[in-house]
Design an enzyme around this catalytic site. Structure first.
Site, short mmCIF file in Angstrom:
data_model
loop_
_atom_site.label_atom_id
_atom_site.label_comp_id
_atom_site.label_asym_id
_atom_site.label_seq_id
_atom_site.Cartn_x
_atom_site.Cartn_y
_atom_site.Cartn_z
N THR A 180 0.87 -1.18 0.00
CA THR A 180 0.00 0.00 0.00
C THR A 180 0.90 1.23 0.00
O THR A 180 2.06 1.15 0.44
CB THR A 180 -0.90 0.04 1.25
OG1 THR A 180 -0.05 0.12 2.40
CG2 THR A 180 -1.77 -1.18 1.36
N GLU A 326 -5.54 -3.88 -1.29
CA GLU A 326 -5.99 -5.13 -0.67
C GLU A 326 -7.11 -5.79 -1.45
O GLU A 326 -7.48 -6.93 -1.15
CB GLU A 326 -6.50 -4.84 0.76
CG GLU A 326 -5.42 -4.37 1.73
CD GLU A 326 -5.22 -2.86 1.72
OE1 GLU A 326 -5.54 -2.22 0.70
OE2 GLU A 326 -4.74 -2.31 2.73
N LYS A 435 -15.82 15.32 13.12
CA LYS A 435 -16.86 15.15 14.12
C LYS A 435 -17.12 16.48 14.83
O LYS A 435 -16.28 16.97 15.58
CB LYS A 435 -16.49 14.08 15.14
CG LYS A 435 -17.69 13.61 15.92
CD LYS A 435 -17.46 12.26 16.55
CE LYS A 435 -18.81 11.67 16.96
NZ LYS A 435 -18.69 10.47 17.76
N TRP A 440 -21.36 13.66 12.51
CA TRP A 440 -20.36 13.46 11.47
C TRP A 440 -20.59 14.40 10.28
O TRP A 440 -21.73 14.63 9.88
CB TRP A 440 -20.39 12.03 10.94
CG TRP A 440 -20.02 11.00 11.97
CD1 TRP A 440 -20.86 10.07 12.52
CD2 TRP A 440 -18.74 10.77 12.55
NE1 TRP A 440 -20.17 9.29 13.41
CE2 TRP A 440 -18.88 9.69 13.45
CE3 TRP A 440 -17.50 11.39 12.42
CZ2 TRP A 440 -17.80 9.21 14.21
CZ3 TRP A 440 -16.43 10.90 13.16
CH2 TRP A 440 -16.60 9.83 14.05
P1 ADP Z 1 -3.35 3.55 0.28
O1 ADP Z 1 -4.27 2.74 1.16
O2 ADP Z 1 -1.95 3.44 0.69
O3 ADP Z 1 -3.80 4.96 0.08
P2 ADP Z 1 -4.64 2.37 -2.01
O4 ADP Z 1 -4.30 2.71 -3.39
O5 ADP Z 1 -4.83 0.95 -1.69
O6 ADP Z 1 -3.43 2.92 -1.16
O7 ADP Z 1 -5.87 3.25 -1.57
C1 ADP Z 1 -7.18 2.76 -1.37
C2 ADP Z 1 -8.06 3.86 -0.85
O8 ADP Z 1 -8.23 4.89 -1.82
C3 ADP Z 1 -9.46 3.43 -0.52
O9 ADP Z 1 -9.54 2.84 0.75
C4 ADP Z 1 -10.23 4.74 -0.59
O10 ADP Z 1 -10.11 5.48 0.61
C5 ADP Z 1 -9.52 5.49 -1.68
N1 ADP Z 1 -10.27 5.37 -2.94
C6 ADP Z 1 -10.03 4.52 -3.97
N2 ADP Z 1 -10.92 4.72 -4.97
C7 ADP Z 1 -11.74 5.71 -4.58
C8 ADP Z 1 -12.88 6.38 -5.16
N3 ADP Z 1 -13.34 6.08 -6.37
N4 ADP Z 1 -13.48 7.35 -4.43
C9 ADP Z 1 -13.03 7.68 -3.21
N5 ADP Z 1 -11.97 7.11 -2.61
C10 ADP Z 1 -11.33 6.13 -3.28
#
Ligand code: ADP
Length: 536
Positions: A180, A326, A435, A440
């Site tokens: 990640t 993941e 918050k 929220w």
């Molecule tokens: P990292 O967790 O290190 O940032 P990732 O590429 O695995 O790397 O990121 C996944 C996260 O990106 C998701 O959990 C979400 O928060 C965000 N994300 C991915 N796609 C979208 C989307 N279309 N809209 C909003 N958030 C997104």
């Protein structure tokens, strides 16, 4: 009763073999650092991939060994994508945008034995090579430079290599791994199996997910070091489509030139890329002639409604998708179900702006206080997922075991609503929620709305400590060049759409929003910067 079906292993070896046999004439175009185009066909790709696999085996690759890549998107990286897993190894793509110390940490944690690196990235490699212990370094002479002694020249490495000895692959064997990007903590490694990558490719090909077809020309702008370029190289080769790999030049004009000259029909990237493309197209509408209806997969961060509408006006089709490292990453895609296509414009866009419905075999639920939230489009909960291409653990990281629930779901850390149609809407990452007085506030909803204001290029809304309300929203605004706007005007613009207590109390104007290596806003950094804000 026993079924009478064959137990046929789902491996990448089949995808490579099939592509070479059936689609030998499909073209793979790569743009090199000097902007010239390298062209060859699937039949050359397959031959060279098998040679690379054989060469790695001759160099001592054993089953399960990790081979790292430090490369842009181009033909040699694609060869590594298939050669390493088909030779029994594990493809580990290193993110070249990370700090050299982090790259060294990740390569060490993964236990990478060999490295394949672009010659143009050697200056980066030099910065961490002493901290990483690669046994062998194979350099791709992309810019034609001579490879230094002690390192292998990729072309010589694969020339005259012994034939690949196809290993007995089990579909559950490891094929690849990614870390990640560390937006919310230390990088964590995920190990993909052949089976998970194959099933993911089949799912990505479906018409209602990414809908890739042999007749497409696919240009993955999302880097091949970011969640396997969302699996697109695997899916693209599986369907046998033409591939256009953009190399290191990812500015808007370079991409638009490539889309036009190679007649790209489907492309993919994070919102920051599309924001700059949109700006370029709006500034010079007559300069580029793109394929009408070109599909643009947007993921990694939220696409704003304003952006989706703007591309629609240009006859370019945004497909909003959600996923994570993941989740391989396909989780949900924002296409419209048939009966929703007839809705009036605003309602239609409200759906398209959501992250979409889960792909087949991905199950979703929103959990609030240990209970599943109703699918009513209102109740907030943490998105949890499970399915055949969702990670069941991290690589050598037991401390993170609480990311999985006792009943076997992965906790995404994203806060969502799910509506009656099954559309998931991300409102925040758990750590980014605001918050205020016990209620929220969704930063994403506010950012999305602010992005619709004509003077706003982009906005980040963060929680700032407040003596009375605990936290209050502050909006950091980046203006479009040559525009100005006052705080009150922005507040008035938001007022009709939100409850009063949602409206940001403060606006700060900035030249840019800090972003991670994968294009996500670094909200933690902004929160740090504004934590001592003087509320008036
Ligand atoms: P990292 O967790 O290190 O940032 P990732 O590429 O695995 O790397 O990121 C996944 C996260 O990106 C998701 O959990 C979400 O928060 C965000 N994300 C991915 N796609 C979208 C989307 N279309 N809209 C909003 N958030 C997104």
């Amino acid at each position: 009763m026993q079924s009478t079906m064959m137990n046929y292993p789902l491996t990448l070896a089949h995808i490579l073999d099939r592509a070479g046999r059936l689609f030998g004439a499909s073209e793979i175009v790569s743009r090199l650092p000097d902007k010239s185009l390298h062209r060859y066909r699937y039949r050359d790709f397959r031959r060279r991939t098998l040679a690379l696999g054989g060469a790695l085996q001759a160099a001592g690759l054993r089953q399960g060994d990790r081979v790292a890549t430090l490369m842009w998107n181009h033909y040699a990286h694609l060869e590594a994508y298939f050669a390493i897993p088909c030779a029994g190894g594990v493809l580990h793509t290193l993110n070249l945008r990370l700090h050299p110390d982090d790259i060294a940490y990740i390569a060490g944690h993964a236990g990478d034995r060999f490295l394949i690196v672009d010659d143009v990235l050697l200056p980066l490699y030099e910065k961490f090579k002493d901290k990483a212990g690669f046994e062998r370094v194979i350099v791709v002479p992309l810019s034609g430079s001579k490879v230094a002694a002690g390192r292998d020249d990729y072309e010589q490495f694969i020339a005259g290599a012994p034939a690949l000895k196809a290993p007995q692959l089990d579909e559950n064997d490891a094929a690849g791994m990614c870390y990640t990007s560390g937006t919310t903590g230390k990088p964590k490694g995920v190990v993909y199996s052949h089976r998970s990558l194959v099933l993911h490719s089949l799912a990505c090909g479906l018409g209602d997910t990414l809908g890739l077809m042999q007749s497409d020309t696919l240009c993955p702008v999302v880097p091949m070091f970011h969640v396997n370029a969302w699996g697109l190289p695997f899916t693209g080769v599986m369907v046998g489509c033409r591939l256009v790999l953009p190399g290191p030049h990812l500015d808007a004009a370079s991409l638009l030139d490539l889309y036009q000259s190679e007649r790209v029909t489907i492309t993919a990237g994070v919102p920051t890329i599309w924001m700059s493309i949109l700006q370029a197209l709006e500034k010079n509408p007559a300069q580029w002639k793109l394929t009408p209806g070109m599909r643009m997969i947007v993921g990694g961060a939220a696409a704003s409604e304003a952006m989706i509408r703007a591309f629609d006006r240009l006859d370019l089709r945004v497909l909003h998708a959600w996923g994570m490292t993941e989740t391989t990453p396909l989780g949900t895609t924002g296409y419209l179900k048939h009966h929703l296509q007839a809705l009036p414009g605003d309602e239609r866009y409200a759906y398209r702006n959501k992250q979409g419905i889960p792909a087949p075999f991905v199950e979703v639920r929103a959990m609030a206080d240990n209970e599943e939230a109703p699918w009513d489009g209102k109740t907030l909960g943490e998105l949890q997922v499970r399915g055949p291409w969702i990670a069941a653990s991290y690589y050598r990281l037991d401390a993170e075991a609480d990311k999985w629930t006792a009943d076997g779901w992965f906790r995404t850390g994203d806060v969502v609503t799910i509506d009656a149609e099954g559309y998931v809407k991300i409102t925040d990452r758990t750590k980014d929620l605001i918050k205020s007085g016990g209620e929220w506030i969704s930063s994403l909803d506010l950012e999305n709305a602010l992005a619709g204001h004509p003077a706003v290029h982009e906005a980040a809304v963060i929680a700032v400590p407040h003596p009375k309300w605990d936290e209050r929203p502050l909006a950091v605004i980046v203006l479009k060049p040559g525009t100005t706007v006052g705080e009150q005007e922005l507040r008035d613009y938001l007022a009709p759409r939100f409850a009063k207590f949602w409206l940001p109390d403060a606006f700060a104007f900035a030249a840019e929003i800090p972003r991670t290596s994968t294009g996500k806003m670094m909200k933690a950094k902004l929160r740090e910067q504004f934590k001592n804000w003087e509320w008036t």
